[in-house]
Design a protein around this motif. Structure first.
Motif, PDB file in Angstrom:
ATOM      1  N   THR A  56       0.830  -1.198   0.000  1.00 44.41           N
ATOM      2  CA  THR A  56       0.000   0.000   0.000  1.00 44.41           C
ATOM      3  C   THR A  56       0.874   1.260   0.000  1.00 44.41           C
ATOM      4  O   THR A  56       2.083   1.196   0.214  1.00 44.41           O
ATOM      5  CB  THR A  56      -0.956   0.004   1.218  1.00 44.41           C
ATOM      6  OG1 THR A  56      -1.877   1.079   1.097  1.00 44.41           O
ATOM      7  CG2 THR A  56      -0.192   0.125   2.525  1.00 44.41           C
ATOM      8  N   GLY A  57       0.231   2.371  -0.224  1.00 43.28           N
ATOM      9  CA  GLY A  57       0.865   3.680  -0.138  1.00 43.28           C
ATOM     10  C   GLY A  57      -0.213   4.734  -0.216  1.00 43.28           C
ATOM     11  O   GLY A  57      -1.361   4.443  -0.569  1.00 43.28           O
ATOM     12  N   ARG A  58       0.159   5.960   0.123  1.00 45.45           N
ATOM     13  CA  ARG A  58      -0.789   7.067   0.016  1.00 45.45           C
ATOM     14  C   ARG A  58      -0.078   8.280  -0.549  1.00 45.45           C
ATOM     15  O   ARG A  58       1.152   8.353  -0.564  1.00 45.45           O
ATOM     16  CB  ARG A  58      -1.454   7.382   1.354  1.00 45.45           C
ATOM     17  CG  ARG A  58      -0.569   8.130   2.337  1.00 45.45           C
ATOM     18  CD  ARG A  58      -1.296   8.439   3.636  1.00 45.45           C
ATOM     19  NE  ARG A  58      -0.478   9.344   4.442  1.00 45.45           N
ATOM     20  CZ  ARG A  58      -0.719   9.641   5.704  1.00 45.45           C
ATOM     21  NH1 ARG A  58      -1.768   9.114   6.321  1.00 45.45           N
ATOM     22  NH2 ARG A  58       0.073  10.478   6.352  1.00 45.45           N
ATOM     23  N   VAL A  59      -0.876   9.243  -1.026  1.00 43.40           N
ATOM     24  CA  VAL A  59      -0.325  10.474  -1.580  1.00 43.40           C
ATOM     25  C   VAL A  59      -1.186  11.637  -1.114  1.00 43.40           C
ATOM     26  O   VAL A  59      -2.408  11.533  -1.044  1.00 43.40           O
ATOM     27  CB  VAL A  59      -0.216  10.411  -3.129  1.00 43.40           C
ATOM     28  CG1 VAL A  59      -1.565  10.191  -3.785  1.00 43.40           C
ATOM     29  CG2 VAL A  59       0.465  11.650  -3.690  1.00 43.40           C
ATOM     30  N   CYS A  64       1.591  22.168  -6.557  1.00 46.45           N
ATOM     31  CA  CYS A  64       1.930  21.279  -7.678  1.00 46.45           C
ATOM     32  C   CYS A  64       2.797  20.099  -7.227  1.00 46.45           C
ATOM     33  O   CYS A  64       3.342  19.367  -8.033  1.00 46.45           O
ATOM     34  CB  CYS A  64       2.632  22.059  -8.784  1.00 46.45           C
ATOM     35  SG  CYS A  64       4.227  22.719  -8.286  1.00 46.45           S
ATOM     36  N   LEU A  65       2.904  19.906  -5.909  1.00 45.94           N
ATOM     37  CA  LEU A  65       3.771  18.883  -5.331  1.00 45.94           C
ATOM     38  C   LEU A  65       2.949  17.746  -4.726  1.00 45.94           C
ATOM     39  O   LEU A  65       2.016  17.991  -3.962  1.00 45.94           O
ATOM     40  CB  LEU A  65       4.646  19.504  -4.241  1.00 45.94           C
ATOM     41  CG  LEU A  65       5.566  18.560  -3.477  1.00 45.94           C
ATOM     42  CD1 LEU A  65       6.729  18.127  -4.352  1.00 45.94           C
ATOM     43  CD2 LEU A  65       6.076  19.242  -2.225  1.00 45.94           C
ATOM     44  N   ALA A  66       3.314  16.529  -5.078  1.00 47.85           N
ATOM     45  CA  ALA A  66       2.717  15.332  -4.478  1.00 47.85           C
ATOM     46  C   ALA A  66       3.686  14.772  -3.446  1.00 47.85           C
ATOM     47  O   ALA A  66       4.886  14.637  -3.727  1.00 47.85           O
ATOM     48  CB  ALA A  66       2.442  14.288  -5.546  1.00 47.85           C
ATOM     49  N   LYS A  67       3.182  14.461  -2.260  1.00 50.93           N
ATOM     50  CA  LYS A  67       4.011  13.828  -1.237  1.00 50.93           C
ATOM     51  C   LYS A  67       3.565  12.376  -1.091  1.00 50.93           C
ATOM     52  O   LYS A  67       2.452  12.095  -0.652  1.00 50.93           O
ATOM     53  CB  LYS A  67       3.898  14.555   0.106  1.00 50.93           C
ATOM     54  CG  LYS A  67       4.851  13.960   1.133  1.00 50.93           C
ATOM     55  CD  LYS A  67       4.825  14.697   2.444  1.00 50.93           C
ATOM     56  CE  LYS A  67       5.863  14.077   3.373  1.00 50.93           C
ATOM     57  NZ  LYS A  67       5.553  14.347   4.775  1.00 50.93           N
ATOM     58  N   LEU A  68       4.440  11.467  -1.512  1.00 53.63           N
ATOM     59  CA  LEU A  68       4.173  10.037  -1.404  1.00 53.63           C
ATOM     60  C   LEU A  68       4.532   9.588   0.009  1.00 53.63           C
ATOM     61  O   LEU A  68       5.595   9.964   0.530  1.00 53.63           O
ATOM     62  CB  LEU A  68       4.984   9.250  -2.426  1.00 53.63           C
ATOM     63  CG  LEU A  68       4.464   9.235  -3.870  1.00 53.63           C
ATOM     64  CD1 LEU A  68       4.328  10.622  -4.457  1.00 53.63           C
ATOM     65  CD2 LEU A  68       5.334   8.380  -4.745  1.00 53.63           C
ATOM     66  N   GLU A  69       3.651   8.807   0.602  1.00 57.11           N
ATOM     67  CA  GLU A  69       3.837   8.422   2.000  1.00 57.11           C
ATOM     68  C   GLU A  69       3.395   6.984   2.235  1.00 57.11           C
ATOM     69  O   GLU A  69       2.625   6.425   1.465  1.00 57.11           O
ATOM     70  CB  GLU A  69       2.985   9.320   2.919  1.00 57.11           C
ATOM     71  CG  GLU A  69       3.292  10.787   2.802  1.00 57.11           C
ATOM     72  CD  GLU A  69       2.337  11.656   3.622  1.00 57.11           C
ATOM     73  OE1 GLU A  69       2.817  12.636   4.204  1.00 57.11           O
ATOM     74  OE2 GLU A  69       1.122  11.367   3.670  1.00 57.11           O
ATOM     75  N   ARG A  70       3.870   6.434   3.338  1.00 58.23           N
ATOM     76  CA  ARG A  70       3.408   5.143   3.864  1.00 58.23           C
ATOM     77  C   ARG A  70       3.511   4.007   2.844  1.00 58.23           C
ATOM     78  O   ARG A  70       2.682   3.106   2.808  1.00 58.23           O
ATOM     79  CB  ARG A  70       1.984   5.242   4.388  1.00 58.23           C
ATOM     80  CG  ARG A  70       1.714   6.359   5.411  1.00 58.23           C
ATOM     81  CD  ARG A  70       2.631   6.253   6.622  1.00 58.23           C
ATOM     82  NE  ARG A  70       2.107   6.879   7.803  1.00 58.23           N
ATOM     83  CZ  ARG A  70       2.323   8.151   8.159  1.00 58.23           C
ATOM     84  NH1 ARG A  70       3.049   8.949   7.396  1.00 58.23           N
ATOM     85  NH2 ARG A  70       1.816   8.620   9.281  1.00 58.23           N
ATOM     86  N   ILE A  71       4.533   4.056   2.024  1.00 59.10           N
ATOM     87  CA  ILE A  71       4.738   3.016   1.013  1.00 59.10           C
ATOM     88  C   ILE A  71       5.332   1.791   1.709  1.00 59.10           C
ATOM     89  O   ILE A  71       6.384   1.887   2.351  1.00 59.10           O
ATOM     90  CB  ILE A  71       5.670   3.524  -0.101  1.00 59.10           C
ATOM     91  CG1 ILE A  71       5.031   4.723  -0.803  1.00 59.10           C
ATOM     92  CG2 ILE A  71       6.016   2.407  -1.077  1.00 59.10           C
ATOM     93  CD1 ILE A  71       5.998   5.524  -1.656  1.00 59.10           C
TER      94      ILE A  71
END
Length: 140
Positions: A56-59, A64-71
């Motif tokens: 799993t992961g979240r964003v 204009c910035l995406a922060k990818l998290e919890r991958i």
């Protein structure tokens, strides 16, 4: 394996189950830090293998910035391109929202993995929940 955007409460619970197994049980992150106030505002993806959620992961979005998290990926799937599929799924969501850059706080033990996904290290090592991390950036 199949990646999909989380669409139901049950799918979100499956994502939490994987995160708790990896981050809380395996890595010792406090559960109150792992499941946080950003869950409802984030977009989540799950990776399934024959119906079993294995990663799993979240964003979240900032201008204009995406922060990818919890991958994260369950241990038995870590050498199967599962992590790359999750990153790619999160980046697709971000591009669909018009994001032009992505960032993430990657654990130093996974830094090489993120480099293979096109991310560049952009900080010195820092600690999050007692685990060494670096800031990684990528143009989308």
């Amino acid at each position: 394996m199949e990646i999909k955007k989380v669409a139901t409460a049950q799918e979100l619970e499956e994502a939490f189950r994987v995160r708790i197994n990896v981050f809380v049980k395996e890595q010792g992150v406090p559960q109150e830090d792992e499941i946080d106030k950003h869950e409802e505002s984030a977009e989540h993806v799950i990776l399934s293998d024959s119906g079993k959620v294995v990663g799993t992961g979240r964003v979240r979005y900032f201008g204009c910035l995406a922060k990818l998290e919890r991958i994260c990926v369950l241990p038995e799937y870590r050498k199967s391109q599962a992590g790359a599929m999750i990153v790619e799924g999160l980046e697709m969501l971000a591009r669909a929202k018009g994001m032009t850059k992505a960032k993430l706080h990657g654990q130093t033990q996974a830094e090489g993995f993120y480099h293979k996904q096109g991310y560049k290290t952009s900080s010195e090592v820092f600690m999050e929940d007692g685990i060494p991390h670096v800031l990684l950036l990528k143009a989308l």
